[in-house]
Design a protein around this motif. Structure first.
Motif, PDB file in Angstrom:
ATOM      1  N   ILE A 400      -2.643   4.864 -11.068  1.00  0.00           N
ATOM      2  CA  ILE A 400      -3.162   5.558  -9.888  1.00  0.00           C
ATOM      3  C   ILE A 400      -4.326   4.783  -9.281  1.00  0.00           C
ATOM      4  O   ILE A 400      -5.197   4.316  -9.990  1.00  0.00           O
ATOM      5  CB  ILE A 400      -3.598   6.987 -10.272  1.00  0.00           C
ATOM      6  CG1 ILE A 400      -2.372   7.806 -10.665  1.00  0.00           C
ATOM      7  CG2 ILE A 400      -4.353   7.672  -9.141  1.00  0.00           C
ATOM      8  CD1 ILE A 400      -2.684   9.120 -11.326  1.00  0.00           C
ATOM      9  N   GLY A 401      -4.312   4.646  -7.955  1.00  0.00           N
ATOM     10  CA  GLY A 401      -5.477   4.088  -7.270  1.00  0.00           C
ATOM     11  C   GLY A 401      -5.486   2.582  -7.081  1.00  0.00           C
ATOM     12  O   GLY A 401      -6.408   2.058  -6.475  1.00  0.00           O
ATOM     13  N   ILE A 403      -3.701   0.859  -5.150  1.00  0.00           N
ATOM     14  CA  ILE A 403      -3.615   0.609  -3.714  1.00  0.00           C
ATOM     15  C   ILE A 403      -5.006   0.651  -3.063  1.00  0.00           C
ATOM     16  O   ILE A 403      -5.302  -0.116  -2.159  1.00  0.00           O
ATOM     17  CB  ILE A 403      -2.624   1.616  -3.060  1.00  0.00           C
ATOM     18  CG1 ILE A 403      -2.518   1.404  -1.550  1.00  0.00           C
ATOM     19  CG2 ILE A 403      -2.992   3.050  -3.343  1.00  0.00           C
ATOM     20  CD1 ILE A 403      -1.635   0.284  -1.152  1.00  0.00           C
ATOM     21  N   ASN A 404      -5.874   1.519  -3.560  1.00  0.00           N
ATOM     22  CA  ASN A 404      -7.227   1.594  -3.007  1.00  0.00           C
ATOM     23  C   ASN A 404      -8.008   0.317  -3.288  1.00  0.00           C
ATOM     24  O   ASN A 404      -8.735  -0.171  -2.428  1.00  0.00           O
ATOM     25  CB  ASN A 404      -7.986   2.774  -3.605  1.00  0.00           C
ATOM     26  CG  ASN A 404      -7.288   4.079  -3.319  1.00  0.00           C
ATOM     27  OD1 ASN A 404      -6.251   4.348  -3.899  1.00  0.00           O
ATOM     28  ND2 ASN A 404      -7.808   4.858  -2.406  1.00  0.00           N
ATOM     29  N   LEU A 407      -6.735  -2.245  -0.836  1.00  0.00           N
ATOM     30  CA  LEU A 407      -7.044  -2.048   0.581  1.00  0.00           C
ATOM     31  C   LEU A 407      -8.540  -2.029   0.879  1.00  0.00           C
ATOM     32  O   LEU A 407      -8.963  -2.421   1.965  1.00  0.00           O
ATOM     33  CB  LEU A 407      -6.396  -0.759   1.080  1.00  0.00           C
ATOM     34  CG  LEU A 407      -4.868  -0.760   1.067  1.00  0.00           C
ATOM     35  CD1 LEU A 407      -4.330   0.604   1.447  1.00  0.00           C
ATOM     36  CD2 LEU A 407      -4.311  -1.826   2.013  1.00  0.00           C
ATOM     37  N   ALA A 408      -9.339  -1.576  -0.095  1.00  0.00           N
ATOM     38  CA  ALA A 408     -10.779  -1.456   0.168  1.00  0.00           C
ATOM     39  C   ALA A 408     -11.412  -2.784   0.613  1.00  0.00           C
ATOM     40  O   ALA A 408     -12.100  -2.821   1.641  1.00  0.00           O
ATOM     41  CB  ALA A 408     -11.493  -0.884  -1.054  1.00  0.00           C
ATOM     42  N   ALA A 411     -10.599  -3.559   4.210  1.00  0.00           N
ATOM     43  CA  ALA A 411     -11.358  -2.742   5.168  1.00  0.00           C
ATOM     44  C   ALA A 411     -12.781  -3.276   5.276  1.00  0.00           C
ATOM     45  O   ALA A 411     -13.321  -3.398   6.381  1.00  0.00           O
ATOM     46  CB  ALA A 411     -11.355  -1.280   4.736  1.00  0.00           C
ATOM     47  N   GLY A 414     -12.985  -6.077   7.475  1.00  0.00           N
ATOM     48  CA  GLY A 414     -12.537  -5.816   8.845  1.00  0.00           C
ATOM     49  C   GLY A 414     -11.158  -6.348   9.158  1.00  0.00           C
ATOM     50  O   GLY A 414     -10.866  -6.735  10.286  1.00  0.00           O
ATOM     51  N   ILE A 415     -10.287  -6.396   8.150  1.00  0.00           N
ATOM     52  CA  ILE A 415      -8.929  -6.905   8.365  1.00  0.00           C
ATOM     53  C   ILE A 415      -7.983  -5.749   8.679  1.00  0.00           C
ATOM     54  O   ILE A 415      -7.811  -4.848   7.864  1.00  0.00           O
ATOM     55  CB  ILE A 415      -8.433  -7.652   7.103  1.00  0.00           C
ATOM     56  CG1 ILE A 415      -9.348  -8.847   6.804  1.00  0.00           C
ATOM     57  CG2 ILE A 415      -6.978  -8.094   7.266  1.00  0.00           C
ATOM     58  CD1 ILE A 415      -9.061  -9.527   5.476  1.00  0.00           C
ATOM     59  N   PRO A 416      -7.364  -5.744   9.863  1.00  0.00           N
ATOM     60  CA  PRO A 416      -6.402  -4.675  10.168  1.00  0.00           C
ATOM     61  C   PRO A 416      -5.138  -4.824   9.308  1.00  0.00           C
ATOM     62  O   PRO A 416      -4.697  -5.940   9.065  1.00  0.00           O
ATOM     63  CB  PRO A 416      -6.056  -4.892  11.646  1.00  0.00           C
ATOM     64  CG  PRO A 416      -6.955  -5.979  12.138  1.00  0.00           C
ATOM     65  CD  PRO A 416      -7.457  -6.727  10.947  1.00  0.00           C
ATOM     66  N   VAL A 417      -4.625  -3.710   8.867  1.00  0.00           N
ATOM     67  CA  VAL A 417      -3.404  -3.706   8.045  1.00  0.00           C
ATOM     68  C   VAL A 417      -2.353  -2.856   8.753  1.00  0.00           C
ATOM     69  O   VAL A 417      -2.215  -1.674   8.470  1.00  0.00           O
ATOM     70  CB  VAL A 417      -3.686  -3.155   6.631  1.00  0.00           C
ATOM     71  CG1 VAL A 417      -2.432  -3.208   5.765  1.00  0.00           C
ATOM     72  CG2 VAL A 417      -4.806  -3.929   5.964  1.00  0.00           C
ATOM     73  N   PRO A 418      -1.640  -3.424   9.704  1.00  0.00           N
ATOM     74  CA  PRO A 418      -0.694  -2.602  10.463  1.00  0.00           C
ATOM     75  C   PRO A 418       0.491  -2.105   9.646  1.00  0.00           C
ATOM     76  O   PRO A 418       1.106  -1.122  10.016  1.00  0.00           O
ATOM     77  CB  PRO A 418      -0.234  -3.527  11.594  1.00  0.00           C
ATOM     78  CG  PRO A 418      -0.592  -4.905  11.167  1.00  0.00           C
ATOM     79  CD  PRO A 418      -1.747  -4.788  10.238  1.00  0.00           C
ATOM     80  N   ILE A 419       0.807  -2.776   8.546  1.00  0.00           N
ATOM     81  CA  ILE A 419       1.995  -2.369   7.791  1.00  0.00           C
ATOM     82  C   ILE A 419       1.676  -2.268   6.299  1.00  0.00           C
ATOM     83  O   ILE A 419       1.050  -3.162   5.727  1.00  0.00           O
ATOM     84  CB  ILE A 419       3.140  -3.399   7.974  1.00  0.00           C
ATOM     85  CG1 ILE A 419       3.548  -3.472   9.449  1.00  0.00           C
ATOM     86  CG2 ILE A 419       4.345  -3.046   7.109  1.00  0.00           C
ATOM     87  CD1 ILE A 419       4.510  -4.594   9.750  1.00  0.00           C
ATOM     88  N   ILE A 420       2.089  -1.185   5.689  1.00  0.00           N
ATOM     89  CA  ILE A 420       2.031  -1.080   4.229  1.00  0.00           C
ATOM     90  C   ILE A 420       3.373  -0.539   3.764  1.00  0.00           C
ATOM     91  O   ILE A 420       3.878   0.428   4.312  1.00  0.00           O
ATOM     92  CB  ILE A 420       0.921  -0.110   3.766  1.00  0.00           C
ATOM     93  CG1 ILE A 420      -0.450  -0.619   4.200  1.00  0.00           C
ATOM     94  CG2 ILE A 420       0.950   0.042   2.237  1.00  0.00           C
ATOM     95  CD1 ILE A 420      -1.554   0.390   3.985  1.00  0.00           C
ATOM     96  N   GLN A 422       4.815   0.552   0.249  1.00  0.00           N
ATOM     97  CA  GLN A 422       4.728   0.773  -1.187  1.00  0.00           C
ATOM     98  C   GLN A 422       5.831   1.744  -1.560  1.00  0.00           C
ATOM     99  O   GLN A 422       6.045   2.733  -0.873  1.00  0.00           O
ATOM    100  CB  GLN A 422       3.365   1.377  -1.560  1.00  0.00           C
ATOM    101  CG  GLN A 422       3.382   1.948  -2.974  1.00  0.00           C
ATOM    102  CD  GLN A 422       2.026   2.416  -3.459  1.00  0.00           C
ATOM    103  OE1 GLN A 422       1.027   2.219  -2.802  1.00  0.00           O
ATOM    104  NE2 GLN A 422       1.998   3.029  -4.612  1.00  0.00           N
TER     105      GLN A 422
END
Lengths: 452, 452
Positions: A400-401, A403-404, A407-408, A411, A414-420, A422
């Motif tokens: 669990i977690g 993915i955080n 992604l953290a 963020a 400042g990198i945009p993540v238009p697609i995930i 999972q």
């Protein structure tokens, strides 16, 4: 019993040959040796395979080719000279190379395949001569002899099930070393056909499976496969051990150390693969093992990104009520021989991610026009600059977690993540960024999991 | 000009009728009124639509039905009595209801549709009588008169383009109120056919588009549409304003306040929708507006989950090299009339998420068997307990790090998130959890965005 394969840079000259022979003879378990064609000796050098392609093209075009042949023979002579191999022993190799234009080929694609295959073939023959001269019981064995039957196109062949039945019947005695050329097999009609480029890895894997090896050692020019691309991350950590499945997922987005297709025979035969450095055979390298009972050491095994992706974005109100709309889109793609990579779909939207290598601008126009006509979306957008980053690890499964943690840092940077994406695979997460952010993303994720 | 639609609970008895009439007559812009059938007056009451279904079934079965007819007429009589409508004025309604079994129907489905439609029809007629008696210039208008042509099956019809051409020609004067029954239209052959259940919302939207309304007011029994389901989150915040697209995405996973299909005519006619409470017409309710130039007030507009999802998970080495494998899977589904919701795919894996409502255990077996036979995967798993949570907001578009704010509270609460689908829609993120965690997930996300 171990199958040992050496890459082109590991067999580029006499000195490298000596090192390879040292490795082969250091372990009596190393019984089957697969050769590549001689690679580059310096940055500006030309690989023998590329010289052979030139030779083939000159023959096809009716141009003079003797200079190219001389250059090719020169490469093998230089290696032979290093070991003081008598020139007479080398003569049959040169003769065969000179004879190639007189062979009969069904078409020029077969001609090209046969010419290319000789880089590996002559190198295996030379390796046999040298080993014999050094007093080893070495035997030169060809795909023709063992029945390494292939199918498909002449320059992108694939192994047939029949090849394994034939390999099963191939016998050799305990004391001899088998030297086998990589990269090619023979068709049912008896013609030479090569695997895709870098295909000696595939030959090694086929022999490892077919001859029931306990280990497939793949000698190349890096110490190990790394968690991230050393061109992107400074001094990344090596991967000591990973599963077949992890390797598959990593090679997909761009890890090119080990040939993607070469995994399959190893998987089918359950043969572990050890990627090692010819120059540092004492280092453990990377071991690629079956998925079963694997105990991951880390959460993440590898992070890799590929920048060659584009997407078609579609929005249409009530899209998901139109039964068969995905089928219609897939049919349009299939009609143009384009396969999709991922297809995240929403309620009224769908994004089709494509490998840019298989499409050009004109095909993009055609496909978009056909979608516009047949699907009639409210919005249709072609997005040209996607990168896909794969974060892979058996240790991520059911944790669990994770993915955080992935992604953290993105963020924070400042990198945009238009697609995930999972949930398809249980051991990887796919992150879609813009191509300009791909390296930054890999570094951010790497440092979150490894630098702390 | 405004089209006003009242739900069944807003027209359940005389008191509610009086409240509806107060609302209609308070604003001269409210010119077109769409009625539902009388709903429940108490928790144990029966909706008139359900009585009509019973009536139809008794007719079909050849059973006595007079008691049911009396019950239905009783509902309208009670409302009429509240306004002291003379019984003679009500007689034509009862007569029509009694005549229904003598009509000619192509089949029992058409019979059922026609019976059901009369709940709305008689209520509109009664509303007209009452308004006229109160001194208003009210006109009862039917789908037959304006040409509200529908197509499809008799109990799940959809509007035709022709209906809009005919509505365009329909004229009415500035002083009159048009009272229109919801829920049904007429087929080309002149038979009555209803929309799906709750379809008066659809009629209102069709009239709003067809008669070029400036606003479509949808009066129901809640103050507003809420950010989250009040049954899951205590006192959730109301949504003041959202876009059509946000409403679409939210209604998909289970927001059932406003009928999903009713959005389309509003979108096509660019008519804003105002969902309001009949009992509190002074409250602003929720305004649903076009996507264009929308300025979102918050990042997240709504969080909703549906627990009725299952998935087929497939793993096969080299899956993504087999061209057309997705096509083959989709063909298997299409063969059984099953549509997929999402299809996250990896390199060698694919997960097909399905709505459980469209499949039973036997069909699951059949589909899995066919996939096993035709695709021959290494691993095939049926996962029965997925929930999909949609986090929706125009404010999420292009905002970096929203996904972290969504996932962080889930990780803190120890909720596994096996599936994430971001990138299809730009204004929503789909989170797949196990069904047991769905409510917890909605609460965690809600509190992260709204309680702080």
């Amino acid at each position: 019993m171990k199958v040992v394969k050496f890459g082109g840079s590991s067999l580029a000259d006499g000195e490298h040959f000596a090192q390879a022979i040292k490795i082969i003879t250091a372990d009596p378990q190393r019984r089957v040796v697969v050769t590549s064609a001689p690679g580059k000796r310096t940055a500006n050098d030309t690989k023998v395979t590329d010289l052979l392609i030139k030779y083939a093209q000159q023959v096809i075009a009716g141009q003079p080719f003797q200079e190219t042949v001389t250059q090719i023979i020169g490469r093998y002579t230089a290696i032979a000279d290093y070991f003081n191999v008598p020139r007479t022993k080398l003569a049959p190799l040169a003769e065969r190379l000179n004879e190639l234009p007189n062979w009969h080929f069904p078409n020029n694609n077969y001609l090209l395949a046969a010419f290319k295959a000789h880089g590996e073939r002559l190198n295996a023959q030379l390796m046999t001569i040298i080993l014999q001269q050094l007093g080893y019981e070495a035997r030169f064995v060809t795909p023709e002899q063992v029945g390494l039957r292939v199918t498909g196109t002449p320059n992108n062949a694939s192994v047939t099930p029949e090849a394994y039945s034939l390999l099963d019947r191939f016998s050799f005695n305990d004391s001899e070393l088998l030297i086998f050329p990589g990269f090619y097999g023979i068709t049912l009609a008896g013609h030479l056909a090569t695997f895709s480029r870098g295909g000696s890895d595939i030959t090694g894997a086929i022999l490892a499976r077919g001859l029931h090896a306990d280990l497939y050692e793949n000698f190349t020019d890096v110490d190990a496969i790394y968690v991230a691309n050393p061109a992107v991350v400074d001094h990344p950590q090596p991967i000591a051990k990973m599963t077949y499945r992890e390797m598959r997922e990593l090679s997909y987005a761009g890890f090119s150390v080990f040939h993607d297709e070469a995994l399959i025979p190893a998987i089918q035969g359950n043969v572990p693969i050890n990627v090692k450095n010819t120059q540092h055979p004492e280092k453990p390298g990377t071991l690629i093992v079956p998925d079963k009972n694997f105990q991951p050491a880390d959460i993440v095994t590898g992070v890799v990104s590929g920048k060659h992706f584009a997407a078609i974005y579609l929005h249409k109100y009530l899209l998901n009520k139109e039964t068969g709309f995905t089928l219609r889109i897939l049919n349009i793609l299939a009609r143009h021989n384009v396969s999709y990579e991922h297809m995240p779909s929403g309620i009224d939207d769908i994004t089709i991610i494509l490998d840019k290598n298989q499409i050009d601008d004109q095909l993009v126009d055609t496909i978009c026009n056909e979608i516009q006509e047949e699907i009639n979306p409210d919005q249709l957008e072609w997005i040209d600059n996607y990168a896909i980053t794969m974060v892979v690890g058996e240790g991520m499964r059911n944790r669990i977690g994770v993915i955080n943690d992935i992604l953290a840092p993105l963020a924070e940077d400042g990198i945009p993540v238009p697609i995930i994406n999972q949930g398809a695979s249980r051991i990887s997460i796919m992150i879609g960024t813009y191509d300009r952010d791909a390296d930054k993303a890999v570094r951010a994720i790497y440092h979150r999991f490894f630098a702390n």
